[in-house]
Design an enzyme around this catalytic site. Sequence first.
Site, PDB file in Angstrom:
ATOM      1  N   LYS A  72       0.962  -1.220  -0.256  1.00  0.00           N
ATOM      2  CA  LYS A  72      -0.038  -0.201  -0.087  1.00  0.00           C
ATOM      3  C   LYS A  72       0.963   1.384   0.007  1.00  0.00           C
ATOM      4  CE  LYS A  72      -4.373  -1.607   1.664  1.00  0.00           C
ATOM      5  NZ  LYS A  72      -5.532  -1.492   2.204  1.00  0.00           N
TER       6      LYS A  72
ATOM      7  N   LYS B 252      -5.939  -9.178  -6.799  1.00  0.00           N
ATOM      8  CA  LYS B 252      -7.127  -9.262  -5.974  1.00  0.00           C
ATOM      9  C   LYS B 252      -8.145  -8.316  -6.405  1.00  0.00           C
ATOM     10  CE  LYS B 252      -7.277  -7.655  -1.649  1.00  0.00           C
ATOM     11  NZ  LYS B 252      -7.942  -7.559  -0.276  1.00  0.00           N
TER      12      LYS B 252
ATOM     13  N   LYS C 205     -11.763  -2.687  -3.290  1.00  0.00           N
ATOM     14  CA  LYS C 205     -12.542  -1.538  -3.368  1.00  0.00           C
ATOM     15  C   LYS C 205     -11.837  -0.290  -3.878  1.00  0.00           C
ATOM     16  CE  LYS C 205     -13.858  -2.872   1.342  1.00  0.00           C
ATOM     17  NZ  LYS C 205     -12.801  -2.453   1.851  1.00  0.00           N
TER      18      LYS C 205
HETATM   19  N1  AQP Z   1     -10.897  -9.969  -3.365  1.00  0.00           N
HETATM   20  C1  AQP Z   1     -10.945 -10.556  -2.154  1.00  0.00           C
HETATM   21  N2  AQP Z   1     -11.416 -11.942  -1.986  1.00  0.00           N
HETATM   22  C2  AQP Z   1     -11.633 -12.561  -1.104  1.00  0.00           C
HETATM   23  N3  AQP Z   1     -11.586 -11.897   0.273  1.00  0.00           N
HETATM   24  C3  AQP Z   1     -11.462 -10.502   0.082  1.00  0.00           C
HETATM   25  N4  AQP Z   1     -11.469  -9.626   1.077  1.00  0.00           N
HETATM   26  C4  AQP Z   1     -11.170  -8.424   0.664  1.00  0.00           C
HETATM   27  N5  AQP Z   1     -11.002  -8.507  -0.667  1.00  0.00           N
HETATM   28  C5  AQP Z   1     -11.230  -9.807  -1.004  1.00  0.00           C
HETATM   29  C6  AQP Z   1     -11.804 -10.048   2.581  1.00  0.00           C
HETATM   30  O1  AQP Z   1     -12.647  -8.883   2.883  1.00  0.00           O
HETATM   31  C7  AQP Z   1     -12.548  -8.484   4.303  1.00  0.00           C
HETATM   32  C8  AQP Z   1     -12.311  -6.996   4.674  1.00  0.00           C
HETATM   33  O2  AQP Z   1     -11.457  -6.353   3.783  1.00  0.00           O
HETATM   34  P1  AQP Z   1     -11.049  -4.961   4.200  1.00  0.00           P
HETATM   35  O3  AQP Z   1     -12.054  -3.964   3.536  1.00  0.00           O
HETATM   36  O4  AQP Z   1     -10.788  -4.698   5.504  1.00  0.00           O
HETATM   37  O5  AQP Z   1      -9.554  -4.874   3.552  1.00  0.00           O
HETATM   38  P2  AQP Z   1      -9.046  -5.419   2.081  1.00  0.00           P
HETATM   39  O6  AQP Z   1      -8.659  -6.753   2.362  1.00  0.00           O
HETATM   40  O7  AQP Z   1      -7.921  -4.395   2.023  1.00  0.00           O
HETATM   41  O8  AQP Z   1     -10.419  -5.217   1.271  1.00  0.00           O
HETATM   42  P3  AQP Z   1     -10.322  -4.241  -0.373  1.00  0.00           P
HETATM   43  O9  AQP Z   1     -11.684  -4.771  -0.725  1.00  0.00           O
HETATM   44  O10 AQP Z   1      -9.221  -4.778  -1.094  1.00  0.00           O
HETATM   45  O11 AQP Z   1     -10.181  -3.048   0.368  1.00  0.00           O
HETATM   46  P4  AQP Z   1      -9.067  -1.812   0.039  1.00  0.00           P
HETATM   47  O12 AQP Z   1      -8.969  -1.595  -1.443  1.00  0.00           O
HETATM   48  O13 AQP Z   1      -9.747  -0.676   0.767  1.00  0.00           O
HETATM   49  O14 AQP Z   1      -8.019  -2.159   0.659  1.00  0.00           O
HETATM   50  C9  AQP Z   1     -11.217  -9.611   4.746  1.00  0.00           C
HETATM   51  O15 AQP Z   1     -11.315 -10.294   5.487  1.00  0.00           O
HETATM   52  C10 AQP Z   1     -10.564  -9.562   3.297  1.00  0.00           C
HETATM   53  O16 AQP Z   1      -9.750 -10.839   3.568  1.00  0.00           O
END
Ligand code: AQP
Length: 340
Positions: A113, A201, A204
Site C-alpha cells: 500500500k 485481488k 474496493k
Molecule cells: N478479493 C477478495 N477476495 C476474498 N476476500 C476478500 N476480502 C477483501 N477483498 C477480497 C476480504 O474482505 C475482508 C475485509 O477486507 P477490508 O476491506 O478490511 O480490506 P481489504 O482486504 O484491503 O479489502 P479491499 O476490498 O481490497 O479494500 P481496499 O481496497 O480498501 O484495501 C477481509 O477478510 C478480506 O480478506
Amino acid sequence: MNKKRILSGVQPTGDLHIGNWLGAIRNWVELQHEYDTYVCVVDLHAITVPHDPEKLRSDTLSTAALYLACGMDPKKSSIFVQSHVPAHSELCWLLNCVTPLNWMERMIQFREKALKQGDNVSLGLLDYPVLMAADILLYDADLVPVGEDQKQHLELARDIAQQRINSRFSKDKENQILKVPRPLIMKEGAKIMSLCDGTNKMSKSDPNENSRIGLLDNPEKIKKKIKKAKTDQHFGLEFGNPDRPEADNLLEIYSMISNQSREIVAKEFSDIGWGKFKPQLTEALIASLQPIQQKYNALIQDSSELNKILKEGTENAKELSRHTLKRVKQALGFLESTDF
Ligand code: AQP
C-alpha cells in the site's frame, strides 16, 4: 459449554464487492450459528489512507447495512462501528509502545500500500496491524476468520499478545493477560480476483470500477462489467490452469454464487465458450445479489432499526472490551482512577 468467540470486520473504504462478501461476510453468516460473533465496521482503519469525510460517513453506514442484508443476525452477533468503542484506540496505543518497529516494517500489506502512495504514507498505515491486533485482542477472540492476505497480520497479533504482553507482564502463567487467537482460514473463496486481471485481488480501492462487481450494482452494471471482463483465446473453461487465471477466477465465482461444487461447474463449462458462459454468470450474479439489495434498501430507507442494532452491538462490545483493557492497564502499571 461456552461458545468460542470470533471477531472480524471490513473497512468502509468504498463500495463492498463480491470479494468482501464471498471471502468474508458470507463466512461470518455461517459462523455466527456456532460462535459468539463480534463484527465491526473498521472505520479507524479506513483513515490510514487518504479519505473523504462525507464518504467515510456514508460508507460506514452502508457497510453496516450490508452486513445485515447479507444475513448477519443481531440476535446471534454483535454488530458495531469500531470508532464507537474507544477501547480500540486506547489498546492500540498501549500495544504500540511494546511492539518493535522492525516487526512493522516487514508487513507485506504495508509495503504494497505504501508503494502505491508515494510520499503520502501516513504513520497510521504502518500502525494498521497493531490496531488490528487491538481489535482482536480486546474481545478475547479464540479465532479470527481471515483471508490469506491477512494471515501475516494475525501472526503479528499473536506475537504481540504472547511475546510482548503475556511473557513480559503476566505474573502467573495460568492467568494470561491476553488470549492468543488462532486464524480460521476458510477453504473456498479465500481470494476473488479482479475482473480485469486474474492475477490481481478484487479490491474496493482499484481505480477501475470495472474490476469488481459491487454488492449494490444493478443488473445493467453487472451485465456491462461481465461483458467487459478479461477472457483468453481458449475454448472451454477450466480451474487451476496457471496460464488461465481469468477462467479460474470466473468459474470460482460462478461455483460459489450458484452453490455448486467445483467438480460440477468444471464439467458443465469444460465444453462451452466464453460467449455462452458470460450470460450465465451474469444471470447468476443478478439473482444472488437481488435479495441482498432488497434488504439493504429497506434498512437504509428506515435507518431506525439499523441504529438500534448498532447501539446494542456497541454496548455489548464496550462491556466486553473494558475488562481486557483494564487487565492490560493494570499489568502495565497504570494507576487506576479509583485509587485516589
Ligand atoms: N478479493 C477478495 N477476495 C476474498 N476476500 C476478500 N476480502 C477483501 N477483498 C477480497 C476480504 O474482505 C475482508 C475485509 O477486507 P477490508 O476491506 O478490511 O480490506 P481489504 O482486504 O484491503 O479489502 P479491499 O476490498 O481490497 O479494500 P481496499 O481496497 O480498501 O484495501 C477481509 O477478510 C478480506 O480478506
